[in-house]
Scaffold this motif. Structure first.
Motif, mmCIF file in Angstrom:
data_model
loop_
_atom_site.group_PDB
_atom_site.id
_atom_site.type_symbol
_atom_site.label_atom_id
_atom_site.label_comp_id
_atom_site.label_asym_id
_atom_site.label_seq_id
_atom_site.Cartn_x
_atom_site.Cartn_y
_atom_site.Cartn_z
ATOM 1 N N LEU A 130 -4.117 7.121 5.687
ATOM 2 C CA LEU A 130 -4.285 6.078 4.880
ATOM 3 C C LEU A 130 -5.842 5.951 4.667
ATOM 4 C CD1 LEU A 130 -2.790 3.664 3.520
ATOM 5 C CD2 LEU A 130 -3.517 2.384 5.396
ATOM 6 N N SER A 131 -6.177 5.889 3.294
ATOM 7 C CA SER A 131 -7.715 5.930 3.052
ATOM 8 C C SER A 131 -8.032 4.375 2.863
ATOM 9 C CB SER A 131 -7.935 6.927 1.912
ATOM 10 O OG SER A 131 -7.729 8.204 2.357
ATOM 11 N N ILE A 132 -9.118 3.775 3.329
ATOM 12 C CA ILE A 132 -9.765 2.726 3.018
ATOM 13 C C ILE A 132 -11.017 2.978 2.498
ATOM 14 C CG2 ILE A 132 -10.202 0.538 3.977
ATOM 15 C CD1 ILE A 132 -7.357 1.109 4.460
ATOM 16 N N ILE A 133 -11.249 2.317 1.117
ATOM 17 C CA ILE A 133 -12.413 3.016 0.479
ATOM 18 C C ILE A 133 -13.144 1.490 0.251
ATOM 19 C CG2 ILE A 133 -13.481 3.896 -1.743
ATOM 20 C CD1 ILE A 133 -10.930 5.709 -1.704
ATOM 21 N N LEU A 135 0.712 8.282 -4.274
ATOM 22 C CA LEU A 135 2.011 7.889 -3.878
ATOM 23 C C LEU A 135 1.733 6.303 -3.874
ATOM 24 C CD1 LEU A 135 4.737 8.084 -3.294
ATOM 25 C CD2 LEU A 135 4.137 7.956 -0.749
ATOM 26 N N PHE A 136 0.548 5.814 -3.660
ATOM 27 C CA PHE A 136 0.132 4.300 -3.529
ATOM 28 C C PHE A 136 -1.242 4.143 -3.567
ATOM 29 C CE2 PHE A 136 -1.129 0.506 -0.931
ATOM 30 C CZ PHE A 136 -0.590 -0.331 -1.822
ATOM 31 N N ARG A 137 -1.628 3.126 -4.413
ATOM 32 C CA ARG A 137 -3.054 2.554 -4.663
ATOM 33 C C ARG A 137 -3.136 1.103 -4.869
ATOM 34 N NH1 ARG A 137 -7.450 2.262 -8.243
ATOM 35 N NH2 ARG A 137 -9.239 3.135 -7.394
ATOM 36 N N ALA A 138 -4.015 0.395 -4.186
ATOM 37 C CA ALA A 138 -4.194 -1.051 -4.403
ATOM 38 C C ALA A 138 -5.706 -1.197 -4.374
ATOM 39 C CB ALA A 138 -3.228 -1.735 -3.601
ATOM 40 N N VAL A 139 -6.095 -2.477 -4.977
ATOM 41 C CA VAL A 139 -7.434 -2.692 -5.232
ATOM 42 C C VAL A 139 -7.606 -4.148 -4.762
ATOM 43 C CG1 VAL A 139 -9.462 -2.737 -6.302
ATOM 44 C CG2 VAL A 139 -8.295 -0.686 -6.426
ATOM 45 N N ALA A 140 -8.334 -4.487 -3.948
ATOM 46 C CA ALA A 140 -8.626 -5.757 -3.546
ATOM 47 C C ALA A 140 -10.170 -6.477 -3.692
ATOM 48 C CB ALA A 140 -8.087 -6.443 -2.194
ATOM 49 N N SER A 141 -10.228 -7.450 -4.457
ATOM 50 C CA SER A 141 -11.767 -7.953 -4.804
ATOM 51 C C SER A 141 -12.355 -8.116 -3.271
ATOM 52 C CB SER A 141 -11.723 -9.132 -5.340
ATOM 53 O OG SER A 141 -10.920 -10.255 -4.536
ATOM 54 N N MET A 200 -5.573 3.536 -0.366
ATOM 55 C CA MET A 200 -4.732 4.634 -1.064
ATOM 56 C C MET A 200 -4.059 5.476 0.044
ATOM 57 S SD MET A 200 -6.470 7.252 -3.619
ATOM 58 C CE MET A 200 -7.680 7.905 -2.725
ATOM 59 N N TYR A 201 -2.658 5.892 -0.432
ATOM 60 C CA TYR A 201 -2.050 6.621 0.431
ATOM 61 C C TYR A 201 -1.514 7.776 -0.463
ATOM 62 C CZ TYR A 201 2.005 7.844 3.761
ATOM 63 O OH TYR A 201 2.637 8.566 4.734
ATOM 64 N N GLU A 202 -1.829 9.017 -0.267
ATOM 65 C CA GLU A 202 -1.583 10.149 -1.145
ATOM 66 C C GLU A 202 -0.308 10.638 -1.119
ATOM 67 O OE1 GLU A 202 -3.773 11.677 -3.417
ATOM 68 O OE2 GLU A 202 -5.762 11.036 -2.742
ATOM 69 N N GLN A 203 0.202 10.935 0.030
ATOM 70 C CA GLN A 203 1.479 11.422 -0.133
ATOM 71 C C GLN A 203 2.139 11.190 1.342
ATOM 72 O OE1 GLN A 203 1.642 15.469 -0.888
ATOM 73 N NE2 GLN A 203 0.159 16.061 0.476
ATOM 74 N N PHE A 220 -3.943 -8.512 -4.296
ATOM 75 C CA PHE A 220 -4.560 -7.334 -4.762
ATOM 76 C C PHE A 220 -4.861 -7.470 -6.500
ATOM 77 C CE2 PHE A 220 -2.268 -6.149 -1.143
ATOM 78 C CZ PHE A 220 -3.059 -5.388 -0.466
ATOM 79 N N THR A 221 -6.146 -7.226 -6.961
ATOM 80 C CA THR A 221 -6.542 -7.028 -8.411
ATOM 81 C C THR A 221 -5.616 -6.052 -9.297
ATOM 82 O OG1 THR A 221 -8.205 -5.692 -8.025
ATOM 83 C CG2 THR A 221 -8.707 -8.035 -8.166
ATOM 84 N N SER A 222 -5.068 -4.922 -8.496
ATOM 85 C CA SER A 222 -4.294 -3.779 -8.748
ATOM 86 C C SER A 222 -3.131 -3.267 -7.845
ATOM 87 C CB SER A 222 -5.025 -2.811 -9.630
ATOM 88 O OG SER A 222 -5.667 -1.844 -8.605
ATOM 89 N N TYR A 223 -2.228 -3.037 -8.240
ATOM 90 C CA TYR A 223 -1.104 -2.514 -6.991
ATOM 91 C C TYR A 223 -0.254 -1.609 -7.975
ATOM 92 C CZ TYR A 223 2.032 -3.018 -3.212
ATOM 93 O OH TYR A 223 2.907 -2.879 -2.139
ATOM 94 N N THR A 224 -0.310 -0.021 -7.368
ATOM 95 C CA THR A 224 0.365 0.738 -7.944
ATOM 96 C C THR A 224 1.343 1.557 -7.016
ATOM 97 O OG1 THR A 224 -1.224 0.928 -9.891
ATOM 98 C CG2 THR A 224 0.447 2.780 -9.586
ATOM 99 N N LEU A 225 2.622 1.696 -7.073
ATOM 100 C CA LEU A 225 3.544 2.441 -6.129
ATOM 101 C C LEU A 225 4.131 3.299 -6.894
ATOM 102 C CD1 LEU A 225 4.586 2.837 -3.363
ATOM 103 C CD2 LEU A 225 6.177 1.210 -3.968
ATOM 104 N N ASN A 226 3.928 4.703 -6.685
ATOM 105 C CA ASN A 226 4.495 5.837 -7.729
ATOM 106 C C ASN A 226 5.745 6.259 -6.924
ATOM 107 O OD1 ASN A 226 2.530 5.546 -9.920
ATOM 108 N ND2 ASN A 226 0.973 6.268 -8.219
#
Length: 325
Positions: free
Chosen positions: A152-155, A14-20, A144-147, A68-74
Motif C-alpha cells: 500500500l503506497s502512501i504518497i 486497482l485503487f487510488r484515492a487523494v485527500a487534501s 494507492m494499491y496497485e494490485q 477524499f477529493t478523488s476516489y477510484t476503485l478499478n
C-alpha cells in the motif's frame, strides 16, 4: 524507424484515492490503534479498517469516500465474481507514514495525551481534532494499491516535496465480526461522548480490572461501576434529555467487561461528538461514535466488546450439558 504499433497504455492501479490532508485519516485511525495490525477492505463507498483483539474486542474505522477529493476503485462492475480488495497491514507503520509532516508536534501532543490519558473535553482539554494546529499536517495524501499482493503506497506532497512510503501488506485473516443483534436490543442510549470519557476518568484512579455497566428503566438509569485494590466507585447518570439525548431500556441489563478494553476507546470518546451506547440480549456491548469532520461531514467509529462470563451463565451451560447427556 519508429514502430507503427502504439505503446500499451499504463495499467491503472486497482485503487487510488487523494485527500487534501492527512489530518482526518490519521485521527480516525489512531482511535483503533489498540492492536498492531488491522484488516483492510476497500469498497466502492470507502475504506474499512478493522482492529481485533482476540475476538473479544473489535474496533472499526470507516473512511468514507467523501473524505477524499478523488476516489477510484478499478473493479469491473460486470464481473460479479470479482472480490473487493482486502489485506492485512501494520497500523503503526501507516500512522507513522501519515504523520511524517509535523511529526515533532504530533509526538509532543501524543506524550501529553499519554500522561493525561483521561483528560476530558469538558475540562477545556479538547482541541479541534481536525485543525492544522492540532496535528500540523498540511499537504495532500495519495493512497494507492496497485494490485492484489502489492504494498500500500502512501504518497505525501507538501510545497513541492513528495514522500512515498510503501507499506507491506499481508494475506487477510478475515476474522468474523463480533455478532451484535440489532433486533434484540436490551437498551439504547445516545449521549455526548465526553460524558462517557469523564465517567472513565472518575473510575481510572482505582486501577480497576473490571467495569460493570448497568442499564435500567428505573434508577440508576445508567451506571458504570468498578473496584480495585484502592477501593470501589460508581458513576450514575440520570435520564434527563440534557444528559441522555435518547434513553430506551427494554429490559434491565448488567454486564462486566475488562476495564482496559473500554479504556482503549478513550481516544474515540475524546474526539467524537456523540456516542450510541447499546447492549443486546447476549450481553455484547456496542459503542458507536459520531465524529464531525471538516466540511460538515460525519464519520463513524464502531467498537464491540464481549462481556465476562458470569457464574449464572456457567451454571446455565452446565445444566444444558447435563440435559444433553
Amino acid at each position: 524507424m519508429a514502430s507503427s504499433a502504439g505503446s500499451a497504455p499504463p495499467q491503472q492501479p486497482l485503487f487510488r484515492a487523494v485527500a487534501s490532508s492527512t489530518r482526518q485519516i490519521y485521527q480516525l485511525l489512531k482511535c483503533i490503534s489498540f492492536t498492531p495490525k488491522v484488516q483492510v477492505q476497500i469498497t466502492e463507498d470507502g475504506i474499512r479498517f478493522t482492529a481485533d483483539h482476540s475476538h473479544v474486542m473489535q474496533g472499526v474505522a470507516f473512511l468514507d469516500k467523501t473524505l477524499f477529493t478523488s476516489y477510484t476503485l478499478n473493479v469491473a462492475a460486470e464481473d460479479e465474481g470479482a472480490s473487493l480488495p482486502q489485506f492485512q497491514m501494520n497500523l503503526a507503520a501507516l500512522l507513522e507514514a501519515l504523520q511524517i509532516f509535523g511529526a515533532t508536534d504530533v509526538a509532543a501532543r501524543a506524550a501529553k495525551a499519554e500522561a493525561e490519558a483521561y483528560r476530558s473535553n469538558l475540562r477545556n482539554y479538547r482541541p479541534d481534532a481536525f485543525n492544522h494546529q492540532a496535528l500540523g499536517m498540511p499537504g495532500t495524501c495519495c493512497i494507492m494499491y496497485e494490485q492484489d499482493g502489492s504494498p500500500l503506497s502512501i504518497i505525501l506532497e507538501e510545497t513541492g516535496v513528495n514522500t512515498q512510503c510503501n507499506l507491506v501488506t499481508y494475506t487477510p485473516e478475515s476474522p468474523d465480526d463480533i455478532p451484535f443483534n440489532r433486533d434484540d436490543l436490551s437498551f439504547k442510549i445516545i449521549m455526548q461522548a465526553r460524558w462517557l470519557l469523564d465517567a472513565l476518568s472518575e473510575l481510572a484512579p482505582l486501577a480497576p480490572i473490571r467495569i460493570t455497566i448497568t442499564a435500567s428503566p428505573n434508577k440508576p438509569y445508567l451506571s458504570l461501576s468498578s473496584g480495585g485494590g484502592l477501593g470501589s466507585a460508581s458513576v450514575n447518570f440520570s435520564s434527563g434529555r440534557d444528559l441522555l439525548e435518547t434513553f430506551s431500556v427494554q429490559d434491565p441489563w448488567a454486564q462486566s467487561f475488562k476495564f482496559d478494553f473500554i479504556k482503549s476507546a478513550s481516544e474515540a470518546m475524546r474526539i467524537a461528538n456523540k456516542v450510541s451506547f447499546r447492549g443486546d440480549g447476549q450481553g455484547v456491548l456496542s459503542l458507536q461514535f459520531m465524529v464531525e469532520v471538516e466540511g460538515g461531514a460525519v464519520s463513524f467509529l464502531d467498537f464491540r466488546f464481549i462481556p465476562y462470563v458470569t457464574q449464572e451463565d456457567e451454571e446455565t451451560e452446565y445444566e444444558e450439558d447435563e440435559d444433553d447427556s
